[in-house]
Scaffold this active site. Structure first.
Site, PDB file in Angstrom:
ATOM      1  N   TYR A   9      -8.999  -1.121 -24.922  1.00 17.94           N
ATOM      2  CA  TYR A   9      -8.752  -0.565 -23.782  1.00 17.94           C
ATOM      3  C   TYR A   9      -9.051  -1.656 -22.534  1.00 17.94           C
ATOM      4  CZ  TYR A   9      -8.667   3.554 -20.557  1.00 17.94           C
ATOM      5  OH  TYR A   9      -8.052   4.454 -19.560  1.00 17.94           O
ATOM      6  N   ASN A  14      -6.213  13.795 -17.446  1.00 18.54           N
ATOM      7  CA  ASN A  14      -4.781  13.944 -17.465  1.00 18.54           C
ATOM      8  C   ASN A  14      -4.073  14.869 -16.641  1.00 18.54           C
ATOM      9  OD1 ASN A  14      -4.660  12.605 -20.181  1.00 18.54           O
ATOM     10  ND2 ASN A  14      -5.070  14.563 -21.440  1.00 18.54           N
ATOM     11  N   ARG A  48       9.024  15.162 -30.146  1.00 13.33           N
ATOM     12  CA  ARG A  48       9.229  14.804 -31.376  1.00 13.33           C
ATOM     13  C   ARG A  48       9.617  16.252 -32.212  1.00 13.33           C
ATOM     14  NH1 ARG A  48       5.687  10.187 -34.074  1.00 13.33           N
ATOM     15  NH2 ARG A  48       3.948  11.781 -33.621  1.00 13.33           N
ATOM     16  N   ARG A  58       9.952  18.868 -35.238  1.00 11.93           N
ATOM     17  CA  ARG A  58       9.013  19.511 -36.115  1.00 11.93           C
ATOM     18  C   ARG A  58       9.494  20.544 -36.738  1.00 11.93           C
ATOM     19  NH1 ARG A  58       4.302  18.696 -32.678  1.00 11.93           N
ATOM     20  NH2 ARG A  58       5.771  17.463 -31.526  1.00 11.93           N
ATOM     21  N   TYR A  84       2.993   5.107 -18.765  1.00 14.51           N
ATOM     22  CA  TYR A  84       1.618   5.418 -18.572  1.00 14.51           C
ATOM     23  C   TYR A  84       0.730   5.368 -19.884  1.00 14.51           C
ATOM     24  CZ  TYR A  84       2.551  10.393 -20.044  1.00 14.51           C
ATOM     25  OH  TYR A  84       2.843  11.251 -20.686  1.00 14.51           O
ATOM     26  N   GLY A  90       1.601   4.202 -24.445  1.00 15.21           N
ATOM     27  CA  GLY A  90       2.412   3.530 -25.399  1.00 15.21           C
ATOM     28  C   GLY A  90       2.240   4.112 -26.981  1.00 15.21           C
ATOM     29  N   PHE A 101       1.485   3.084 -14.653  1.00 18.33           N
ATOM     30  CA  PHE A 101       0.387   3.821 -13.724  1.00 18.33           C
ATOM     31  C   PHE A 101      -0.901   3.825 -14.897  1.00 18.33           C
ATOM     32  CE2 PHE A 101      -2.132   7.589 -13.235  1.00 18.33           C
ATOM     33  CZ  PHE A 101      -2.336   7.412 -11.704  1.00 18.33           C
ATOM     34  N   TRP A 102      -1.961   3.448 -13.997  1.00 24.52           N
ATOM     35  CA  TRP A 102      -3.274   3.490 -14.826  1.00 24.52           C
ATOM     36  C   TRP A 102      -4.351   4.297 -14.059  1.00 24.52           C
ATOM     37  CZ3 TRP A 102      -7.342  -0.815 -16.199  1.00 24.52           C
ATOM     38  CH2 TRP A 102      -8.199  -0.302 -16.962  1.00 24.52           C
TER      39      TRP A 102
HETATM   40  N1  LIG Z   1      -2.240   5.242 -17.801  1.00 28.68           N
HETATM   41  C1  LIG Z   1      -3.122   6.458 -17.700  1.00 28.68           C
HETATM   42  O1  LIG Z   1      -3.615   6.493 -16.678  1.00 28.68           O
HETATM   43  C2  LIG Z   1      -3.330   7.218 -18.688  1.00 28.68           C
HETATM   44  C3  LIG Z   1      -4.101   8.784 -18.261  1.00 28.68           C
HETATM   45  C4  LIG Z   1      -4.165   9.687 -19.239  1.00 28.68           C
HETATM   46  C5  LIG Z   1      -3.448   9.273 -20.556  1.00 28.68           C
HETATM   47  N2  LIG Z   1      -2.933   8.096 -20.933  1.00 28.68           N
HETATM   48  C6  LIG Z   1      -2.358   7.818 -21.962  1.00 28.68           C
HETATM   49  O2  LIG Z   1      -1.245   8.770 -22.272  1.00 28.68           O
HETATM   50  C7  LIG Z   1      -1.184   9.119 -23.578  1.00 28.68           C
HETATM   51  C8  LIG Z   1      -1.042  10.545 -24.144  1.00 28.68           C
HETATM   52  O3  LIG Z   1      -2.642  11.059 -23.554  1.00 28.68           O
HETATM   53  P1  LIG Z   1      -2.903  12.415 -24.109  1.00 28.68           P
HETATM   54  O4  LIG Z   1      -4.308  12.789 -23.763  1.00 28.68           O
HETATM   55  O5  LIG Z   1      -1.872  13.374 -22.973  1.00 28.68           O
HETATM   56  O6  LIG Z   1      -2.563  12.547 -25.634  1.00 28.68           O
HETATM   57  P2  LIG Z   1      -2.381  13.559 -26.532  1.00 28.68           P
HETATM   58  O7  LIG Z   1      -2.548  15.112 -25.947  1.00 28.68           O
HETATM   59  O8  LIG Z   1      -3.110  13.308 -27.785  1.00 28.68           O
HETATM   60  O9  LIG Z   1      -0.666  13.862 -27.088  1.00 28.68           O
HETATM   61  C9  LIG Z   1      -0.465  12.476 -27.698  1.00 28.68           C
HETATM   62  C10 LIG Z   1       1.128  12.569 -27.616  1.00 28.68           C
HETATM   63  O10 LIG Z   1       1.895  11.426 -28.141  1.00 28.68           O
HETATM   64  C11 LIG Z   1       2.766  11.964 -29.065  1.00 28.68           C
HETATM   65  N3  LIG Z   1       2.868  10.989 -30.065  1.00 28.68           N
HETATM   66  C12 LIG Z   1       1.707  10.462 -30.837  1.00 28.68           C
HETATM   67  N4  LIG Z   1       2.154   9.351 -31.569  1.00 28.68           N
HETATM   68  C13 LIG Z   1       3.561   9.177 -31.306  1.00 28.68           C
HETATM   69  C14 LIG Z   1       4.297   8.210 -31.710  1.00 28.68           C
HETATM   70  N5  LIG Z   1       4.306   7.419 -32.705  1.00 28.68           N
HETATM   71  N6  LIG Z   1       5.490   8.303 -31.184  1.00 28.68           N
HETATM   72  C15 LIG Z   1       5.919   9.365 -30.060  1.00 28.68           C
HETATM   73  N7  LIG Z   1       4.969  10.108 -29.702  1.00 28.68           N
HETATM   74  C16 LIG Z   1       3.890  10.147 -30.190  1.00 28.68           C
HETATM   75  C17 LIG Z   1       2.224  13.162 -29.654  1.00 28.68           C
HETATM   76  O11 LIG Z   1       3.586  14.004 -30.040  1.00 28.68           O
HETATM   77  P3  LIG Z   1       3.384  14.736 -31.469  1.00 28.68           P
HETATM   78  O12 LIG Z   1       2.671  15.997 -30.916  1.00 28.68           O
HETATM   79  O13 LIG Z   1       4.896  14.678 -31.951  1.00 28.68           O
HETATM   80  O14 LIG Z   1       2.467  13.868 -32.663  1.00 28.68           O
HETATM   81  C18 LIG Z   1       1.836  13.848 -28.325  1.00 28.68           C
HETATM   82  O15 LIG Z   1       2.745  14.420 -27.459  1.00 28.68           O
HETATM   83  C19 LIG Z   1      -1.966   8.127 -24.232  1.00 28.68           C
HETATM   84  O16 LIG Z   1      -1.665   6.896 -24.600  1.00 28.68           O
HETATM   85  C20 LIG Z   1      -3.193   8.052 -23.346  1.00 28.68           C
HETATM   86  O17 LIG Z   1      -3.790   6.915 -23.396  1.00 28.68           O
HETATM   87  C21 LIG Z   1      -2.778   7.315 -19.814  1.00 28.68           C
END
Ligand SMILES: NC(=O)c1ccc[n+]([C@@H]2O[C@H](COP(=O)([O-])OP(=O)(O)OC[C@H]3O[C@@H](n4cnc5c(N)ncnc54)[C@H](OP(=O)(O)O)[C@@H]3O)[C@@H](O)[C@H]2O)c1
Length: 371
Positions: A94, A167, A216, A218, A285, A287, A310-311
């Site tokens: 991270y 989030n 995705r 399902r 935001y 990957g 964006f972070w």
């Molecule tokens: N940049 C920032 O400031 C920031 C802030 C918040 C979160 N984030 C990032 O945003 C992302 C989501 O966070 P979250 O808390 O919202 O996650 P989350 O609720 O756990 O959701 C994860 C999502 O990713 C999808 N996913 C998982 N593996 C995948 C793959 N191999 N290919 C395509 N889609 C995939 C899942 O889809 P399925 O349901 O189909 O598995 C689900 O929609 C994370 O990477 C997190 O680190 C970044």
């Protein structure tokens, strides 16, 4: 940002509930006043001493609760989620890493048990959430400095409060900061069922924005579609549908999106770019696919698309008067003050979020604070 919390209500009725690590303590009807005790209290925490697979490196430990200093707040945690970034932090992948050993967890909500003599912002009984990443929320109780906490109303759902600080705020900033969107404009996003994605849907709907939400495929896709639509999604499409030739007619009935929000990378992000309006912006935001963003040369040249990132942690830093946050003012049971520092190499840092790791940690991390 409070609006964001209220918008999460529907989410908490569904998937989120399972994701929240509920650190149920006794739900205090009245928080105990602070009194200095001769014996330090023992509290439990999920601690990691080195980076690695969360299932292997995270341990449930008893810690000593530090004394409450003048500017400190004694907090009993009520609930804390497991976010992808929590996993990444434990893995060492991270953009911000705490000094080790550290308590896991960046988000959560706690109830104030007692405050030091110079604390003015919160009082016993109040609910508080972390002001920044790195607080170490996976513990039953802790003593934090007042500036590491933000008071929140206690009449919102517990799970909403516990998941408020990352989030929904990310979703809100991405909708506000990159394109000047007007009601009726459209936004496209992938991983639309993610925590961020669901917040995007709800905030966009509240702003009068139209959303195209890619997920995705399902077996129970209709159920997911119905749920996202109940949150305010206008369209829900699978990744496969987005690639179909017929999509070229899709934007005859609605404006092409000027903003795309990319949580996935790889092919999915290439498809988002294909549907962006000329001059539009794609904000990456996350990957989740662990694959780079691939943009077609012709899309860049002929549509003049903008690729941005964006972070939230950086946004907070850029908008904070504090130079460097120190979160845990106390030794908190032998752990060094939990200070997060930028990781030297930030490539592929915050986006990677293996769901496998999340599930494993959830089972390892589940705990009940009652002694
Ligand atoms: N940049 C920032 O400031 C920031 C802030 C918040 C979160 N984030 C990032 O945003 C992302 C989501 O966070 P979250 O808390 O919202 O996650 P989350 O609720 O756990 O959701 C994860 C999502 O990713 C999808 N996913 C998982 N593996 C995948 C793959 N191999 N290919 C395509 N889609 C995939 C899942 O889809 P399925 O349901 O189909 O598995 C689900 O929609 C994370 O990477 C997190 O680190 C970044």
């Amino acid at each position: 940002m409070w609006g964001c919390g209220a918008l999460l209500g529907a989410r908490t009725r569904s998937r989120l509930w399972r994701e929240v690590l509920v650190a149920w303590g006794r739900r205090w009807s009245a928080a105990a006043p602070y009194s200095a005790s001769a014996e330090p209290s023992r509290v439990r925490a999920l601690v990691y001493g080195h980076h690695g697979d969360p299932a292997k490196v995270v341990e449930l430990k008893d810690l000593e609760l530090a004394a409450v200093g003048g500017s400190d707040v004694h907090v009993r945690m009520l609930a804390a989620p497991i976010n992808p970034s929590d996993i990444n932090m434990i893995q060492g992948n991270y953009g911000l890493l705490p000094k080790l050993p550290a308590v896991g967890g960046n988000e959560g909500v706690g109830q104030v048990v007692a405050v030091g003599s110079s604390v003015t912002g919160v009082k016993p009984g109040d609910w508080v959430i972390p002001a920044n990443a790195g607080l170490g929320t996976w513990r039953t109780e802790a003593v934090f400095s007042e500036e590491a906490l933000i008071g929140v109303p206690s009449d919102i759902p517990l799970q909403s409060a516990a998941t408020l600080s990352v989030n929904p705020c990310t979703a809100y900033r991405m909708l506000m900061d990159f394109e000047q969107l007007q009601p009726g404009d459209s936004v496209i996003q992938n991983a639309s069922n993610s925590g961020v994605g669901q917040a995007v849907i709800q905030i966009a709907a509240a702003l009068g924005l139209r959303t195209v939400n890619v997920v995705r495929d399902r077996p129970d896709i209709q159920k997911l579609t119905d749920r996202l639509k109940s949150l305010g999604a206008e369209h829900v499409l699978t990744e496969e549908e987005l690639r179909k030739h017929e999509m070229k007619n899709f934007f005859k009935d609605m404006p092409q999106p000027r903003l795309a929000l990319n949580c996935v990378g790889g092919k999915s992000s290439t498809e988002l770019l294909r549907h962006l309006a000329p001059g539009g912006t794609m904000v990456t935001y996350g990957g989740m696919a662990k694959q780079p963003v691939i943009a077609s040369v012709s899309q860049l040249i002929f549509k003049d698309l903008k690729l941005r990132g964006f972070w939230l942690s950086q946004w907070k830093k850029d908008h904070s008067p504090e130079p460097e946050p120190v979160h845990d003012s106390s030794s908190s049971g032998g752990l060094a003050a939990q200070k997060v520092t930028p990781r030297a190499e930030t490539e592929e840092s915050h986006g990677v979020a293996p769901m496998k790791g999340r599930r494993v940690v959830a089972s390892v991390a589940y705990f009940r604070p009652e002694k």
